[in-house]
Design an enzyme around this catalytic site. Structure first.
Site, PDB file in Angstrom:
ATOM      1  CG  HIS A 151      -2.003   0.990   1.214  1.00  0.00           C
ATOM      2  ND1 HIS A 151      -3.286   0.709   1.612  1.00  0.00           N
ATOM      3  CD2 HIS A 151      -2.027   2.300   0.846  1.00  0.00           C
ATOM      4  CE1 HIS A 151      -4.046   1.781   1.485  1.00  0.00           C
ATOM      5  NE2 HIS A 151      -3.295   2.770   1.029  1.00  0.00           N
ATOM      6  CG  HIS A 202      -1.099   6.834  -1.423  1.00  0.00           C
ATOM      7  ND1 HIS A 202      -2.344   6.851  -1.985  1.00  0.00           N
ATOM      8  CD2 HIS A 202      -1.228   6.185  -0.231  1.00  0.00           C
ATOM      9  CE1 HIS A 202      -3.212   6.268  -1.164  1.00  0.00           C
ATOM     10  NE2 HIS A 202      -2.557   5.843  -0.101  1.00  0.00           N
ATOM     11  CG  LEU A 203       4.291   5.192  -6.095  1.00  0.00           C
ATOM     12  CD1 LEU A 203       4.899   4.326  -7.192  1.00  0.00           C
ATOM     13  CD2 LEU A 203       5.287   5.376  -4.950  1.00  0.00           C
ATOM     14  NE  ARG A 204       0.532  11.724  -2.202  1.00  0.00           N
ATOM     15  CZ  ARG A 204      -0.483  11.213  -1.517  1.00  0.00           C
ATOM     16  NH1 ARG A 204      -1.499  10.656  -2.157  1.00  0.00           N
ATOM     17  NH2 ARG A 204      -0.497  11.265  -0.201  1.00  0.00           N
ATOM     18  CG  ASN A 245      -5.231   8.280  -3.597  1.00  0.00           C
ATOM     19  OD1 ASN A 245      -4.217   7.661  -3.919  1.00  0.00           O
ATOM     20  ND2 ASN A 245      -5.357   8.863  -2.433  1.00  0.00           N
ATOM     21  CG  ASP A 275      -6.395   3.838  -0.124  1.00  0.00           C
ATOM     22  OD1 ASP A 275      -6.934   3.712   0.979  1.00  0.00           O
ATOM     23  OD2 ASP A 275      -5.244   4.297  -0.271  1.00  0.00           O
ATOM     24  CG  HIS A 296      -5.175   2.001   5.788  1.00  0.00           C
ATOM     25  ND1 HIS A 296      -6.535   2.075   5.883  1.00  0.00           N
ATOM     26  CD2 HIS A 296      -4.833   2.646   4.652  1.00  0.00           C
ATOM     27  CE1 HIS A 296      -7.003   2.762   4.842  1.00  0.00           C
ATOM     28  NE2 HIS A 296      -5.991   3.108   4.077  1.00  0.00           N
ATOM     29  CG  ASP A 312      -1.814   4.564   3.896  1.00  0.00           C
ATOM     30  OD1 ASP A 312      -1.832   4.860   2.684  1.00  0.00           O
ATOM     31  OD2 ASP A 312      -2.679   4.964   4.700  1.00  0.00           O
TER      32      ASP A 312
END
Ligand code: ZN
Length: 435
Positions: free
Chosen positions: A72, A74-76, A106, A163, A243, A316
């Site tokens: 999990h 987030h690479l943006r 997201n 997510d 999470h 996360d």
């Protein structure tokens, strides 16, 4: 050997020996000190002869496990490149000892169609990190219309998630579960009841009252966990809970597993090691969603990780630019980075205290890949080298300015840790830091 310490242009593992390592591969019943020879990315375990022209790295005292996988992150990218990119995020993974990550959809725009998902996959293809895209479950992550799941599964997607928020409409959730299940993929639910938690900034309780911050009640998560469990049972589908942070979530997941309901779950270092009172100085690096909870919640999550109720240990990883986090606590965005501290935190606070190394490997190597229906890496002759190299005695201080991530928002800054990621080998590359 300096050439292997290059994150920007990773060296090829053409003819490399990791000498004197403790190789631990629970699936193969291997726990032994030996040499590993990697030729053109392929492994040879305890070779009889070491080629005279090989690059030999003396790694005595180090542990080598199959490559760690963060389920999990987030690479943006696209849209949030000031905070992270696919490249910087994968470099953070390499620095943290991860050979694989699953990135969440997201972004801006969200990863909800084949074109965007393929674009991300192609960006990551030349890197030493296996990037699995978790595609959005619904168009625009708006919770109404399912994405073209079959087309995405054909591309290799094995998980869908909105997510950042839950799939709040239960009819949509049911169809998402049924359809994903039919395709051999899984829904990852960010468990939350958006009506109950709306406007919240931290866990609801004594501390939120004291600090005058709007609360997110624990029941908001637990309620959705139970909804997912019951709908998954009804639909005969598997569901994955992201999470987990509350005691009751752990208890319901444990119950569901005992009933034979196909539920899996993950837990993050911050929920295992920190509690809500850390918000008392209004430091926004302690603001995440789900929020830090009570000591009882934390203890139950630790037990859940130890007994396998919580299948996976993941971060996360949620990078945010300094400007975004440098706002008032109640308006700053949720999220903390995690890729570069998870392994050190695990070795300092979890392994040998709450679970043994073998169980840790299950939570961070095998379970994430099983959940994504991926093959398991093995330390065996003839297998592709997919390895995490760990210095279990290495002491270090968490200094965010040394991160490869573009963001610094960690709640663990200044922590003294024992155990650090020394490097990874994967996809024919070796990135191994100098000491
Ligand atoms: Zn997330």
């Amino acid at each position: 050997m300096r050439k292997y310490a290059n994150f920007d242009e990773p060296a090829r593992a053409r003819n490399l020996v990791l000498q004197g390592v403790r190789a631990v591969d629970p699936e193969r019943n291997l726990d032994q000190v030996l040499d590993l020879h990697i030729r053109d990315g392929m492994l040879s375990v305890a070779p009889k002869e070491i080629p005279a022209d090989a690059d030999v790295l003396d790694l005595r005292g180090h542990i080598v496990t199959p490559g760690w996988f963060d389920l999990h992150v987030h690479l943006r990218e696209p849209g949030g490149e000031v905070a992270e990119t696919i490249l910087s995020g994968c470099q953070a993974a390499m620095n943290g000892g991860f050979t694989g990550v699953a990135c969440m959809p997201n972004t801006e725009p969200p990863l909800d169609d084949a074109g965007r998902v393929r674009w991300v996959m192609e960006k990551a293809a030349p890197l030493p990190v296996d990037l699995h895209v978790v595609a959005a479950a619904t168009r625009g992550r708006e919770g109404r219309q399912l994405v073209e799941m079959s087309e995405l599964v054909e591309l290799g997607v094995r998980a869908f998630s909105d997510d950042g928020k839950p799939i709040a409409d239960t009819a949509v959730l049911r169809h998402a579960l049924e359809y994903a299940n039919m395709l051999g993929a899984r829904i990852f639910e960010h468990a939350d009841d958006p009506d109950l938690s709306v406007g919240g900034a931290m866990n609801e309780g004594e501390w939120s009252t004291r600090l005058g911050l709007p609360g997110i009640p624990a029941v908001s998560e637990t309620l959705d966990v139970l909804r997912c469990i019951l709908v998954a049972r009804y639909a005969g589908a598997a569901v994955h809970i992201c999470h987990v942070s509350t005691k009751e979530s752990v208890e319901w997941i444990r119950w569901a597993k005992q009933q034979g309901i196909r539920v899996t779950a993950e837990v993050c270092p911050h929920h295992l090691l920190l509690t809500e009172e850390r918000c008392r100085e209004f430091d926004t690096d302690f603001k995440m969603n789900p929020p830090l909870r009570s000591e009882e919640d934390r203890q139950t999550c630790l037990k859940g990780l130890a007994d396998g109720t919580l299948d996976a240990y993941c971060t996360d990883h949620a990078p945010h630019a300094w400007e975004a986090k440098a706002q008032e606590f109640d308006v700053a965005p949720f999220g903390v980075v995690g890729l570069e501290t998870a392994l050190g935190l695990a070795f300092t606070h979890l392994v040998g205290r709450h679970l043994d190394l073998k169980a840790m490997i299950e939570r961070v190597v095998y379970a994430p890949r099983r959940i994504l229906s991926q093959p398991l890496p093995a330390i065996a002759t003839g297998e592709p080298a997919n390895l995490t190299i760990i210095d279990p005695e290495g002491s270090w201080t968490v200094r965010p300015d040394e991160f490869r991530s573009k963001s610094r928002n960690t709640p663990f800054k200044g922590w003294e840790l024992t155990g650090r990621a020394r490097g990874i080998v994967n996809r024919g590359f070796a990135v191994i830091k100098e000491v």
